[in-house]
Scaffold this motif. Structure first.
Motif, PDB file in Angstrom:
ATOM      1  N   GLY A 290      15.891  -9.277 -18.206  1.00 28.48           N
ATOM      2  CA  GLY A 290      16.499 -10.537 -18.583  1.00 28.48           C
ATOM      3  C   GLY A 290      16.560 -11.567 -17.481  1.00 28.48           C
ATOM      4  N   LEU A 291      16.016 -11.272 -16.290  1.00 31.59           N
ATOM      5  CA  LEU A 291      16.138 -12.161 -15.145  1.00 31.59           C
ATOM      6  C   LEU A 291      14.830 -12.872 -14.810  1.00 31.59           C
ATOM      7  CD1 LEU A 291      18.310  -9.811 -12.895  1.00 31.59           C
ATOM      8  CD2 LEU A 291      19.092 -11.658 -14.386  1.00 31.59           C
ATOM      9  N   GLY A 292      13.859 -12.769 -15.684  1.00 31.33           N
ATOM     10  CA  GLY A 292      12.547 -13.350 -15.414  1.00 31.33           C
ATOM     11  C   GLY A 292      12.520 -14.856 -15.396  1.00 31.33           C
ATOM     12  N   PHE A 293      13.629 -15.509 -15.797  1.00 27.98           N
ATOM     13  CA  PHE A 293      13.672 -16.966 -15.852  1.00 27.98           C
ATOM     14  C   PHE A 293      13.412 -17.615 -14.507  1.00 27.98           C
ATOM     15  CE2 PHE A 293      17.989 -15.160 -15.763  1.00 27.98           C
ATOM     16  CZ  PHE A 293      18.430 -15.609 -14.533  1.00 27.98           C
ATOM     17  N   LEU A 294      13.689 -16.933 -13.388  1.00 28.64           N
ATOM     18  CA  LEU A 294      13.457 -17.522 -12.073  1.00 28.64           C
ATOM     19  C   LEU A 294      11.989 -17.850 -11.847  1.00 28.64           C
ATOM     20  CD1 LEU A 294      15.823 -15.562  -9.689  1.00 28.64           C
ATOM     21  CD2 LEU A 294      15.621 -18.041  -9.830  1.00 28.64           C
ATOM     22  N   ALA A 295      11.105 -17.087 -12.475  1.00 24.38           N
ATOM     23  CA  ALA A 295       9.675 -17.340 -12.300  1.00 24.38           C
ATOM     24  C   ALA A 295       9.280 -18.694 -12.875  1.00 24.38           C
ATOM     25  CB  ALA A 295       8.860 -16.234 -12.966  1.00 24.38           C
ATOM     26  N   ASP A 296      10.053 -19.197 -13.839  1.00 25.78           N
ATOM     27  CA  ASP A 296       9.731 -20.490 -14.447  1.00 25.78           C
ATOM     28  C   ASP A 296       9.943 -21.651 -13.482  1.00 25.78           C
ATOM     29  OD1 ASP A 296       9.200 -19.110 -16.802  1.00 25.78           O
ATOM     30  OD2 ASP A 296      11.239 -19.371 -17.574  1.00 25.78           O
ATOM     31  N   ALA A 297      10.697 -21.426 -12.398  1.00 27.48           N
ATOM     32  CA  ALA A 297      10.969 -22.483 -11.430  1.00 27.48           C
ATOM     33  C   ALA A 297       9.921 -22.557 -10.325  1.00 27.48           C
ATOM     34  CB  ALA A 297      12.353 -22.274 -10.819  1.00 27.48           C
ATOM     35  N   VAL A 298       8.954 -21.632 -10.320  1.00 30.80           N
ATOM     36  CA  VAL A 298       7.938 -21.617  -9.263  1.00 30.80           C
ATOM     37  C   VAL A 298       7.023 -22.834  -9.406  1.00 30.80           C
ATOM     38  CG1 VAL A 298       5.968 -20.357  -8.309  1.00 30.80           C
ATOM     39  CG2 VAL A 298       8.015 -19.114  -9.058  1.00 30.80           C
ATOM     40  N   GLU A 299       6.813 -23.551  -8.313  1.00 30.86           N
ATOM     41  CA  GLU A 299       5.954 -24.734  -8.294  1.00 30.86           C
ATOM     42  C   GLU A 299       4.530 -24.352  -7.895  1.00 30.86           C
ATOM     43  OE1 GLU A 299       7.930 -27.233  -5.521  1.00 30.86           O
ATOM     44  OE2 GLU A 299       9.597 -27.727  -6.868  1.00 30.86           O
ATOM     45  N   CYS A 300       3.569 -25.145  -8.348  1.00 34.29           N
ATOM     46  CA  CYS A 300       2.151 -24.899  -8.067  1.00 34.29           C
ATOM     47  C   CYS A 300       1.778 -23.468  -8.456  1.00 34.29           C
ATOM     48  CB  CYS A 300       1.828 -25.143  -6.596  1.00 34.29           C
ATOM     49  SG  CYS A 300       2.315 -26.770  -5.978  1.00 34.29           S
ATOM     50  N   ALA A 301       2.291 -23.046  -9.591  1.00 36.21           N
ATOM     51  CA  ALA A 301       2.226 -21.630  -9.959  1.00 36.21           C
ATOM     52  C   ALA A 301       0.833 -21.204 -10.420  1.00 36.21           C
ATOM     53  CB  ALA A 301       3.240 -21.340 -11.065  1.00 36.21           C
ATOM     54  N   VAL A 302       0.451 -20.028  -9.964  1.00 36.53           N
ATOM     55  CA  VAL A 302      -0.715 -19.312 -10.485  1.00 36.53           C
ATOM     56  C   VAL A 302      -0.164 -18.051 -11.145  1.00 36.53           C
ATOM     57  CG1 VAL A 302      -2.837 -18.087  -9.929  1.00 36.53           C
ATOM     58  CG2 VAL A 302      -2.254 -20.203  -8.710  1.00 36.53           C
ATOM     59  N   THR A 303      -0.376 -17.922 -12.440  1.00 32.39           N
ATOM     60  CA  THR A 303       0.193 -16.805 -13.194  1.00 32.39           C
ATOM     61  C   THR A 303      -0.901 -15.822 -13.570  1.00 32.39           C
ATOM     62  OG1 THR A 303       1.949 -18.216 -14.073  1.00 32.39           O
ATOM     63  CG2 THR A 303       1.510 -16.157 -15.249  1.00 32.39           C
ATOM     64  N   VAL A 304      -0.665 -14.557 -13.241  1.00 32.00           N
ATOM     65  CA  VAL A 304      -1.662 -13.525 -13.502  1.00 32.00           C
ATOM     66  C   VAL A 304      -0.998 -12.390 -14.281  1.00 32.00           C
ATOM     67  CG1 VAL A 304      -3.414 -12.020 -12.505  1.00 32.00           C
ATOM     68  CG2 VAL A 304      -2.675 -14.071 -11.246  1.00 32.00           C
ATOM     69  N   PRO A 305      -1.374 -12.168 -15.535  1.00 28.63           N
ATOM     70  CA  PRO A 305      -0.832 -11.023 -16.265  1.00 28.63           C
ATOM     71  C   PRO A 305      -1.189  -9.724 -15.556  1.00 28.63           C
ATOM     72  CG  PRO A 305      -1.946 -12.547 -17.757  1.00 28.63           C
ATOM     73  CD  PRO A 305      -2.285 -12.980 -16.360  1.00 28.63           C
ATOM     74  N   TYR A 306      -0.256  -8.781 -15.543  1.00 29.68           N
ATOM     75  CA  TYR A 306      -0.540  -7.508 -14.902  1.00 29.68           C
ATOM     76  C   TYR A 306      -1.803  -6.863 -15.463  1.00 29.68           C
ATOM     77  CZ  TYR A 306       4.324  -7.617 -13.161  1.00 29.68           C
ATOM     78  OH  TYR A 306       5.503  -7.953 -12.546  1.00 29.68           O
ATOM     79  N   ALA A 307      -2.016  -7.054 -16.756  1.00 28.64           N
ATOM     80  CA  ALA A 307      -3.177  -6.434 -17.404  1.00 28.64           C
ATOM     81  C   ALA A 307      -4.497  -6.957 -16.843  1.00 28.64           C
ATOM     82  CB  ALA A 307      -3.119  -6.670 -18.909  1.00 28.64           C
ATOM     83  N   ASP A 308      -4.467  -8.118 -16.166  1.00 23.29           N
ATOM     84  CA  ASP A 308      -5.684  -8.703 -15.602  1.00 23.29           C
ATOM     85  C   ASP A 308      -5.929  -8.274 -14.158  1.00 23.29           C
ATOM     86  OD1 ASP A 308      -5.978  -9.975 -17.998  1.00 23.29           O
ATOM     87  OD2 ASP A 308      -5.428 -11.974 -17.273  1.00 23.29           O
ATOM     88  N   ILE A 309      -5.024  -7.476 -13.594  1.00 18.95           N
ATOM     89  CA  ILE A 309      -5.165  -7.026 -12.211  1.00 18.95           C
ATOM     90  C   ILE A 309      -5.643  -5.579 -12.217  1.00 18.95           C
ATOM     91  CG2 ILE A 309      -4.009  -6.701  -9.985  1.00 18.95           C
ATOM     92  CD1 ILE A 309      -1.863  -8.672 -10.934  1.00 18.95           C
ATOM     93  N   PRO A 310      -6.822  -5.309 -11.694  1.00 22.86           N
ATOM     94  CA  PRO A 310      -7.326  -3.927 -11.693  1.00 22.86           C
ATOM     95  C   PRO A 310      -6.335  -2.964 -11.044  1.00 22.86           C
ATOM     96  CG  PRO A 310      -9.033  -5.454 -10.963  1.00 22.86           C
ATOM     97  CD  PRO A 310      -7.761  -6.246 -11.050  1.00 22.86           C
ATOM     98  N   GLU A 311      -6.156  -1.811 -11.664  1.00 25.86           N
ATOM     99  CA  GLU A 311      -5.310  -0.718 -11.174  1.00 25.86           C
ATOM    100  C   GLU A 311      -3.819  -0.977 -11.319  1.00 25.86           C
ATOM    101  OE1 GLU A 311      -6.744   2.030 -10.414  1.00 25.86           O
ATOM    102  OE2 GLU A 311      -8.796   1.333 -10.218  1.00 25.86           O
TER     103      GLU A 311
END
Length: 272
Positions: A30-51
């Protein structure tokens, strides 16, 4: 393991060339809201990161967010990996190790926890001063990874004293009440029994939860400075009149997100 970690790091670097985080953040239920405040954000789903493992717990978006937060270069794990999801401890700390190899020197870890300290109530924020883990596994079990740390790391200062002082001062400047205490790890996913909570309290615990401790062990092994907060989302088993539920955790996190965000952001601003 080190080859797997390097493959993940290379993929992350490919999405954000030249980016080296100063601080890694792990955001709990429930604390993931802090990520919404990141500036110049590059978002990478875990599923897109090998291993990389995939987060399956409720309230965990399962994304890595790279960018600027409160003036610091951050790598934000919007969701973590729990033992109860079926991951071994080595997998549950995979993200911490990858971000350490990416360059992060500080870990700021958060969780939603059950309170059992005297005077604690849902919505309180607790600065983690130490932890208790009796569960007999460890993320360091097996062959050591010398690229990360020594075989027998000291845990005396797993929660960095200087960063704890930063948190106390940050709370004071914001006039935010800040509890301090010991977090006790239980593997879950079942909530603790009232008898287990009485035992935890007798042992000196002030809050209980199903995360964080494996990650902090891995961070200490890798030489990272660590700051930890628990958001008290309910009172532990036997200390309230109604049954425990995941929804209560998420509802309390939602209600507390304003003050929690301000405290974390101020801590980042005050870190040297």
């Amino acid at each position: 393991m080190i080859d797997r970690l390097r493959k993940s790091v290379q993929a992350i670097q490919g999405r954000a060339p030249g980016f080296v985080p100063e601080v890694a953040l792990i955001l709990g239920s429930g604390l993931g809201f802090l990520a919404d405040a990141v500036e110049c954000a590059v978002t990478v789903p875990y599923a897109d990161i090998p291993e990389f493992p995939v987060s399956t717990a409720p309230g965990h978006a399962g994304r890595l967010v790279l960018g600027i937060l409160a003036g610091k270069k951050v790598a934000v794990m919007q969701g973590r990996f729990h033992y109860y999801e079926g991951y071994g401890f080595a997998e549950s700390v995979y993200g911490v190790r990858a971000l350490r190899l990416l360059g992060a020197e500080t870990l700021l870890v958060t969780n939603a926890a059950g309170g059992l300290g005297d005077g604690f109530a849902p919505g309180d924020i607790m600065l983690i001063e130490d932890h208790i883990k009796f569960f007999d596994d460890s993320p360091l079990r097996g062959a050591n990874i010398p690229e990360l740390g020594t075989r027998f790391p000291d845990m005396s200062y797993a929660y960095t004293p200087a960063l704890r002082e930063v948190a106390v001062n940050a709370a004071r400047t914001l006039d935010v009440p800040l509890k301090r205490g010991v977090y006790m790890y239980f593997p879950g996913p079942q909530y603790e029994t009232p008898a287990e909570i009485r035992a935890a309290k007798a042992l000196g615990a002030d809050a209980v939860g199903m995360s964080t401790v494996p990650e902090v062990i891995a961070a200490a092994h890798a030489g990272m400075n660590t700051l930890g907060f628990s958001l008290i989302c309910n009172m532990a088993a036997g200390l309230q009149t109604h049954k425990l539920s995941e929804q209560e955790v998420l509802d309390t996190a939602e209600m507390s997100k304003g003050v929690f965000s301000r405290l974390v952001l101020r801590c980042l601003e005050m870190m040297e």
